[in-house]
Design an enzyme around this catalytic site. Structure first.
Site, PDB file in Angstrom:
ATOM      1  NE  ARG A 101      37.724  31.295  34.305  1.00 15.35           N
ATOM      2  CZ  ARG A 101      37.303  30.668  35.528  1.00 15.35           C
ATOM      3  NH1 ARG A 101      35.960  30.663  35.939  1.00 15.35           N
ATOM      4  NH2 ARG A 101      38.266  30.378  36.501  1.00 15.35           N
ATOM      5  CG  HIS A 128      41.596  26.334  36.821  1.00 15.93           C
ATOM      6  ND1 HIS A 128      42.190  27.563  36.522  1.00 15.93           N
ATOM      7  CD2 HIS A 128      40.633  26.421  37.575  1.00 15.93           C
ATOM      8  CE1 HIS A 128      41.400  28.543  37.243  1.00 15.93           C
ATOM      9  NE2 HIS A 128      40.554  27.652  38.037  1.00 15.93           N
ATOM     10  CD  GLN A 131      41.402  26.202  42.022  1.00 17.19           C
ATOM     11  OE1 GLN A 131      40.836  26.929  41.711  1.00 17.19           O
ATOM     12  NE2 GLN A 131      41.872  25.946  43.261  1.00 17.19           N
ATOM     13  CG  ASP A 223      36.262  20.644  39.367  1.00 17.31           C
ATOM     14  OD1 ASP A 223      35.250  21.432  39.582  1.00 17.31           O
ATOM     15  OD2 ASP A 223      36.795  20.566  38.103  1.00 17.31           O
ATOM     16  CB  CYS A 263      38.836  24.024  42.245  1.00 16.18           C
ATOM     17  SG  CYS A 263      37.484  23.146  41.006  1.00 16.18           S
ATOM     18  NE  ARG A 291      42.436  30.447  41.905  1.00 18.23           N
ATOM     19  CZ  ARG A 291      41.727  30.562  41.030  1.00 18.23           C
ATOM     20  NH1 ARG A 291      40.658  29.755  41.158  1.00 18.23           N
ATOM     21  NH2 ARG A 291      41.869  30.999  39.622  1.00 18.23           N
TER      22      ARG A 291
HETATM   23  N1  NVA Z   1      36.415  22.109  35.836  1.00 18.86           N
HETATM   24  C1  NVA Z   1      35.738  23.363  36.242  1.00 18.86           C
HETATM   25  C2  NVA Z   1      36.488  24.173  37.054  1.00 18.86           C
HETATM   26  C3  NVA Z   1      35.685  25.189  37.723  1.00 18.86           C
HETATM   27  C4  NVA Z   1      36.696  26.393  38.237  1.00 18.86           C
HETATM   28  C5  NVA Z   1      35.170  24.120  34.913  1.00 18.86           C
HETATM   29  O1  NVA Z   1      35.820  23.964  33.924  1.00 18.86           O
HETATM   30  O2  NVA Z   1      33.877  24.450  34.904  1.00 18.86           O
HETATM   31  N1   CP Z   2      38.054  27.705  41.071  1.00 18.13           N
HETATM   32  C1   CP Z   2      37.683  28.778  40.373  1.00 18.13           C
HETATM   33  O1   CP Z   2      38.075  29.129  39.065  1.00 18.13           O
HETATM   34  O2   CP Z   2      36.338  29.407  40.486  1.00 18.13           O
HETATM   35  P1   CP Z   2      35.653  30.442  39.389  1.00 18.13           P
HETATM   36  O3   CP Z   2      35.054  29.742  38.446  1.00 18.13           O
HETATM   37  O4   CP Z   2      34.602  31.259  40.492  1.00 18.13           O
HETATM   38  O5   CP Z   2      36.682  31.624  39.066  1.00 18.13           O
END
Ligand code: NVA
Ligand code: CP
Length: 304
Positions: A101, A128, A131, A223, A263, A291
């Site tokens: 990540r 993502h 997801q 989101d 999400c 997930r």
């Molecule tokens: N768009 C959000 C998704 C979190 C799972 C982010 O990147 O923070």
């Molecule tokens: N939806 C998602 O990816 O959540 P986290 O940021 O908690 O992993």
């Protein structure tokens, strides 16, 4: 040859559907999957916070008999300037797959090029895909199909939106994104998703009008307005994004049996109201659970 999962578009339609079937199997019979990763080591590197992705990967790997090595970049020499390429080359000598990540998609691509083992995108600024697997599994589980269904995404044209557009298009869905001006999905992703929709009998559209996306939709999705790394923009975005809130008025525009998705993490009162996320249409907890199952299927697919 090793396979990576950097974008949902890395899978063919048949592979994606096969993966969703496997995710359903993993969910239906957890016992049968107990040894799928026996003796396998998986490194997970987080350069951004995570609850769901981290815990679902770690629990899923353990459930399949594998070992997860979870690291933050601050704990690695990566945090002190070792290159991503050297990290990829070295970790490949110890582990069977690397989950990352991070911020720029280029970091994941560089890791994938330097690693001789599969690399999985656990979220970047522009995608993502893990997801999206769980999202598609959830929609299919609730609706019995994907092809032809209308999915309305409201809010920022971000990583989650990109993966939904690419994944939804690939399985023949009608993906409609409603976002404020200046916050559209990046044109190259929209173009690719539209092309994929053409090839797969789906449709992809981007609008600034909520009703155009939400009317008669089978699934409503939103989101956060400010993603990880954009915290300083949170206040200025609030006013612009207000019109795109997923609230009861939007739910009233959708199909009578529409499901509501997010999400997570969610900000009640911002991108979604408490009445909607905690209401009868919401499937967010099943979506979060999936997930686990979808990623188990993904790991089994990449490591088989
Ligand atoms: N768009 C959000 C998704 C979190 C799972 C982010 O990147 O923070
Ligand atoms: N939806 C998602 O990816 O959540 P986290 O940021 O908690 O992993």
């Amino acid at each position: 040859m090793k396979r990576d999962f950097l974008s949902v578009d890395d899978l063919s339609r048949a592979e994606l559907e096969q993966l969703l079937d496997a995710a359903d199997e993993a969910k239906a019979d957890r016992e049968a999957w107990r040894t799928r990763l026996e003796g396998r080591q998986i490194a997970l590197i987080f350069e951004k916070p995570s609850t769901r992705t981290r815990v679902s990967f770690e629990a899923g790997i353990s459930e399949m008999g594998g070992n997860a090595i979870v690291l933050s970049s601050a704990e690695l020499q990566l945090g002190r300037g070792e290159t991503i390429e050297d990290t990829g080359a070295v970790l490949s000598r110890y582990v069977d797959a690397i989950v990352l990540r991070t911020f720029g998609q280029d970091r994941i691509e560089r890791l994938a090029r330097s690693a001789s083992v599969p690399v999985i995108n656990a979220l970047s600024d522009s995608a993502h895909p893990c997801q999206c697997l769980a999202d598609l599994q959830t929609i299919r589980e609730k609706k019995g199909a994907l092809e032809g269904l209308g999915l309305a995404y409201l809010g920022d044209g971000n990583n989650v939106a990109h993966s939904l557009m690419l994944g939804g298009a690939k399985v023949g869905m009608d993906v409609r994104v409603a976002c404020p001006e200046g916050y559209e999905p990046v044109p190259s992703v929209t173009d690719r998703a539209k092309q994929s929709a053409l090839e797969n009998g789906g449709r992809v559209s981007v609008t600034h009008v909520v009703a155009e996306a939400a009317t008669s939709a089978d699934a409503l999705y939103t989101d956060v307005w400010a993603s990880m790394g954009q915290e300083s923009e949170a206040d200025s975005r609030g006013e612009l994004f207000d019109r795109y809130q997923l609230n009861d008025d939007v739910v009233d525009l959708a199909a009578e049996d529409a499901i509501v998705m997010h999400c997570l993490p969610a900000h009640r009162g911002e991108e979604i109201t408490a009445s909607v996320i905690d209401g009868p249409r919401s499937v967010v907890w099943d979506q979060a659970e999936n997930r686990l199952h979808a990623q188990k299927a993904l790991l089994a697919f990449l490591l088989s």
